[in-house]
Design an enzyme around this catalytic site. Sequence first.
Site, PDB file in Angstrom:
ATOM      1  N   GLU A  56      50.846   8.778  39.523  1.00 48.23           N
ATOM      2  CA  GLU A  56      49.531   9.071  38.962  1.00 48.23           C
ATOM      3  C   GLU A  56      49.552  10.412  38.236  1.00 48.23           C
ATOM      4  OE1 GLU A  56      46.707   6.955  38.899  1.00 48.23           O
ATOM      5  OE2 GLU A  56      48.499   5.784  39.290  1.00 48.23           O
ATOM      6  N   ASN A  75       2.364 -30.650   5.982  1.00 53.23           N
ATOM      7  CA  ASN A  75       2.388 -29.436   5.169  1.00 53.23           C
ATOM      8  C   ASN A  75       1.318 -28.459   5.643  1.00 53.23           C
ATOM      9  OD1 ASN A  75       3.532 -28.298   2.437  1.00 53.23           O
ATOM     10  ND2 ASN A  75       1.337 -27.855   2.518  1.00 53.23           N
ATOM     11  N   ASN A  79      50.821   2.768  33.129  1.00 57.43           N
ATOM     12  CA  ASN A  79      50.457   1.603  33.921  1.00 57.43           C
ATOM     13  C   ASN A  79      49.086   1.108  33.448  1.00 57.43           C
ATOM     14  OD1 ASN A  79      49.802  -0.195  35.988  1.00 57.43           O
ATOM     15  ND2 ASN A  79      49.074   1.455  37.335  1.00 57.43           N
ATOM     16  N   ARG A  95      31.294   8.236  35.564  1.00 59.97           N
ATOM     17  CA  ARG A  95      31.234   8.780  34.201  1.00 59.97           C
ATOM     18  C   ARG A  95      30.357   7.959  33.255  1.00 59.97           C
ATOM     19  NH1 ARG A  95      37.588   9.280  33.591  1.00 59.97           N
ATOM     20  NH2 ARG A  95      37.449   7.880  35.379  1.00 59.97           N
ATOM     21  N   ARG A 133     -16.734 -25.431   6.362  1.00 56.48           N
ATOM     22  CA  ARG A 133     -16.925 -24.106   5.787  1.00 56.48           C
ATOM     23  C   ARG A 133     -18.283 -24.087   5.082  1.00 56.48           C
ATOM     24  NH1 ARG A 133     -12.380 -25.465   1.255  1.00 56.48           N
ATOM     25  NH2 ARG A 133     -13.807 -26.265  -0.317  1.00 56.48           N
ATOM     26  N   LYS A 192      29.197  -0.160  36.680  1.00 53.55           N
ATOM     27  CA  LYS A 192      30.066  -0.100  35.497  1.00 53.55           C
ATOM     28  C   LYS A 192      30.498  -1.478  35.003  1.00 53.55           C
ATOM     29  CE  LYS A 192      34.399   1.652  35.669  1.00 53.55           C
ATOM     30  NZ  LYS A 192      35.442   2.682  35.568  1.00 53.55           N
ATOM     31  N   ALA A 220      36.373  -4.022  41.689  1.00 49.34           N
ATOM     32  CA  ALA A 220      35.070  -3.675  41.114  1.00 49.34           C
ATOM     33  C   ALA A 220      34.208  -2.897  42.103  1.00 49.34           C
ATOM     34  CB  ALA A 220      34.347  -4.946  40.678  1.00 49.34           C
ATOM     35  N   GLY A 231      40.510   4.056  47.529  1.00 51.52           N
ATOM     36  CA  GLY A 231      41.598   3.914  46.561  1.00 51.52           C
ATOM     37  C   GLY A 231      41.874   2.461  46.211  1.00 51.52           C
ATOM     38  N   THR A 232      42.645   2.275  45.134  1.00 54.07           N
ATOM     39  CA  THR A 232      42.890   0.912  44.622  1.00 54.07           C
ATOM     40  C   THR A 232      43.721   0.075  45.599  1.00 54.07           C
ATOM     41  OG1 THR A 232      44.697   1.869  43.318  1.00 54.07           O
ATOM     42  CG2 THR A 232      42.641   1.437  42.161  1.00 54.07           C
TER      43      THR A 232
HETATM   44  C1  UD1 Z   1      44.328   3.170  37.798  1.00 57.92           C
HETATM   45  C2  UD1 Z   1      45.796   3.294  38.195  1.00 57.92           C
HETATM   46  C3  UD1 Z   1      46.574   3.983  37.078  1.00 57.92           C
HETATM   47  C4  UD1 Z   1      46.402   3.215  35.783  1.00 57.92           C
HETATM   48  C5  UD1 Z   1      44.906   3.029  35.469  1.00 57.92           C
HETATM   49  C6  UD1 Z   1      44.749   2.082  34.293  1.00 57.92           C
HETATM   50  C7  UD1 Z   1      45.823   3.553  40.640  1.00 57.92           C
HETATM   51  C8  UD1 Z   1      45.996   4.491  41.750  1.00 57.92           C
HETATM   52  N1  UD1 Z   1      45.914   4.063  39.410  1.00 57.92           N
HETATM   53  O1  UD1 Z   1      43.813   4.494  37.681  1.00 57.92           O
HETATM   54  O2  UD1 Z   1      47.944   4.050  37.402  1.00 57.92           O
HETATM   55  O3  UD1 Z   1      47.026   3.907  34.739  1.00 57.92           O
HETATM   56  O4  UD1 Z   1      44.215   2.435  36.582  1.00 57.92           O
HETATM   57  O5  UD1 Z   1      43.404   1.998  33.921  1.00 57.92           O
HETATM   58  O6  UD1 Z   1      45.646   2.387  40.860  1.00 57.92           O
HETATM   59  N2  UD1 Z   1      38.408   0.667  42.638  1.00 57.92           N
HETATM   60  C9  UD1 Z   1      37.965   0.048  43.776  1.00 57.92           C
HETATM   61  N3  UD1 Z   1      38.025   0.716  44.973  1.00 57.92           N
HETATM   62  C10 UD1 Z   1      38.534   1.968  45.078  1.00 57.92           C
HETATM   63  C11 UD1 Z   1      38.985   2.600  43.897  1.00 57.92           C
HETATM   64  C12 UD1 Z   1      38.933   1.932  42.703  1.00 57.92           C
HETATM   65  O7  UD1 Z   1      37.522  -1.086  43.739  1.00 57.92           O
HETATM   66  O8  UD1 Z   1      38.568   2.485  46.194  1.00 57.92           O
HETATM   67  C13 UD1 Z   1      38.349  -0.053  41.364  1.00 57.92           C
HETATM   68  C14 UD1 Z   1      37.466   0.614  40.339  1.00 57.92           C
HETATM   69  O9  UD1 Z   1      36.129   0.157  40.434  1.00 57.92           O
HETATM   70  C15 UD1 Z   1      38.109   0.199  39.028  1.00 57.92           C
HETATM   71  C16 UD1 Z   1      39.581   0.003  39.411  1.00 57.92           C
HETATM   72  O10 UD1 Z   1      39.632  -0.102  40.804  1.00 57.92           O
HETATM   73  O11 UD1 Z   1      37.608  -1.031  38.545  1.00 57.92           O
HETATM   74  C17 UD1 Z   1      40.443   1.153  38.943  1.00 57.92           C
HETATM   75  O12 UD1 Z   1      40.038   2.346  39.575  1.00 57.92           O
HETATM   76  P1  UD1 Z   1      39.992   3.705  38.804  1.00 57.92           P
HETATM   77  O13 UD1 Z   1      39.490   4.735  39.736  1.00 57.92           O
HETATM   78  O14 UD1 Z   1      39.294   3.535  37.505  1.00 57.92           O
HETATM   79  O15 UD1 Z   1      41.571   3.940  38.609  1.00 57.92           O
HETATM   80  P2  UD1 Z   1      42.232   4.855  37.527  1.00 57.92           P
HETATM   81  O16 UD1 Z   1      42.088   6.276  37.936  1.00 57.92           O
HETATM   82  O17 UD1 Z   1      41.726   4.476  36.194  1.00 57.92           O
HETATM   83 CA    CA Z   2      39.987   3.127  35.302  1.00 55.29          CA
END
Ligand code: UD1
Ligand code: CA
Length: 472
Positions: free
Chosen positions: A154, A376, A169, A15, A439, A22, A9, A77-78
């Site tokens: 990706e 009442n 995914n 967006r 009254r 979000k 999160a 990144g995730t």
């Molecule tokens: C990700 C997946 C993709 C999958 C999709 C499904 C990766 C690289 N890609 O893409 O394969 O199809 O979800 O919805 O994982 N977040 C962080 N820190 C970061 C980046 C993201 O906490 O540095 C969180 C975001 O807040 C979000 C979640 O991770 O809740 C997913 O990130 P988002 O950027 O939406 O990934 P997608 O591009 O949707």
């Molecule tokens: Ca997403």
Amino acid sequence: MERMAVVLAAGLGKRMKSKRHKVLHPVCGKPMLGHVLDVAAEAGCGRTIVIVGHGADAVRSYVGDRAECVLQAEQLGTGHAVLQAGELIGGEEGTTVVICGDTPLIRPETIRAMLEEHERAGAAATMLTAVVPDPAGLGRVIRGKDGRVERIVEHRDCTPDELRITEINAGTYCFDNRKLFEALGKVKNDNAQGEYYLTDVIGILHDAGETIAAYRTPDPAEAAGVNDRIALAEAERLMRERINRRHMEAGVTIIDPQTTYIDAGVEIGADTVIWPGTILRGRTVIGEDCVVGPQADITDSVIGRGVTVRHSVLLEAEVGDGCTIGPYAHLRPGSKLAAGCRIGDFVELKNAKLGEGTKVPHLSYVGDAIVGRDVNFGCGAITVNYDGYNKSVTEIGDRAFIGSNVNLIAPVKIGEDAYVVAGSTITHDVKPNDMAIARERQINKEGYAEKLRARARAKKERLSRGEGSGES
Ligand code: UD1
Ligand code: CA
């Protein structure tokens, strides 16, 4: 074996074009993150870690003590996001479920099915996939000749052939915890976005000879990440359908599910009928055998059994069994009705306690009042509870009769069985069984009506000749 969850999160959610983070946007009255935390708990995850970054303070305060939070200072990144949980759980033995905070439609049953598959296959990782008509923007699932998952690519890193894959995914995974953090250490950012992808862990584990399992959900909605307001509305619609179906399965009649809006946390008893245009919000609880709506807007209220509420607004109200409310009543916070009360049209209650069987049928305001049973209120009777500075209390004993258009100037007490005559403005207490009248006495003047009319006619004629009214 311990079960843990990591919820992502930290992302900005650009967006959404919102001041609100979000994952704090509600879907059917509950923030997306709340849905995901509930799912993690229902799937048996004892320990949950939320990765926070953008809007960290707001997210932290929403999470409270439901989970631990870890800061991801920079959103790289995730994969990098999950890595931040390493300091807390990196060394633990067990299974870790990773869920994105922006996938509110994920179901606990699905996570449980994934966990089962994970254990059955002895997998290092089990991912949730879905086949979708439009996979644009999502990670594609690459399977080998034997049909097993080998890696995820990706969208922006896909070859033209890979872009044609429609299995995506969903962004929800189960991992062997130790293997997850080991593999995360090997993830690089040499990709189109220059990010550390969690999805690379799948390929890394596969290449190390580990088993990768996949659970394909038949409901692609579960995989839908909410990235903008259009997806938010779609998630709201799908969640609403799910909620309405759950209530109907439990014995609630919903006349028109398309126009019935029930928040995730609402409870409704069997054989209650919900008419169109009804909105039930927050922690509202409704008993059995009620008739609710059309057009009832009820928030954080508790309604007993056999209650009717039509065309009315209720906020933080308590309504006892067998009451009828409306049409066009407004019950504001602190309205507490015992059984069998009747609140009619254009009646407003605020911080008012009403005893059993008390009736306020038409055009009244009752605020800051403690009212006994079987009282009442005549049409238009009101409490006068505010002098511009202070709120004062009106007390009314059992069976008292308050005539039409009575003003009860608080603080004032009306005793049991007392009778307050219509049109009275009451400033002094009335003892039990007394009659109060306050009254002007009536005077009738014989034949005066015609005199008045003649005077009015003359005035109108003068004015039409442009002579002025002769009055100043
Ligand atoms: C990700 C997946 C993709 C999958 C999709 C499904 C990766 C690289 N890609 O893409 O394969 O199809 O979800 O919805 O994982 N977040 C962080 N820190 C970061 C980046 C993201 O906490 O540095 C969180 C975001 O807040 C979000 C979640 O991770 O809740 C997913 O990130 P988002 O950027 O939406 O990934 P997608 O591009 O949707
Ligand atoms: Ca997403």
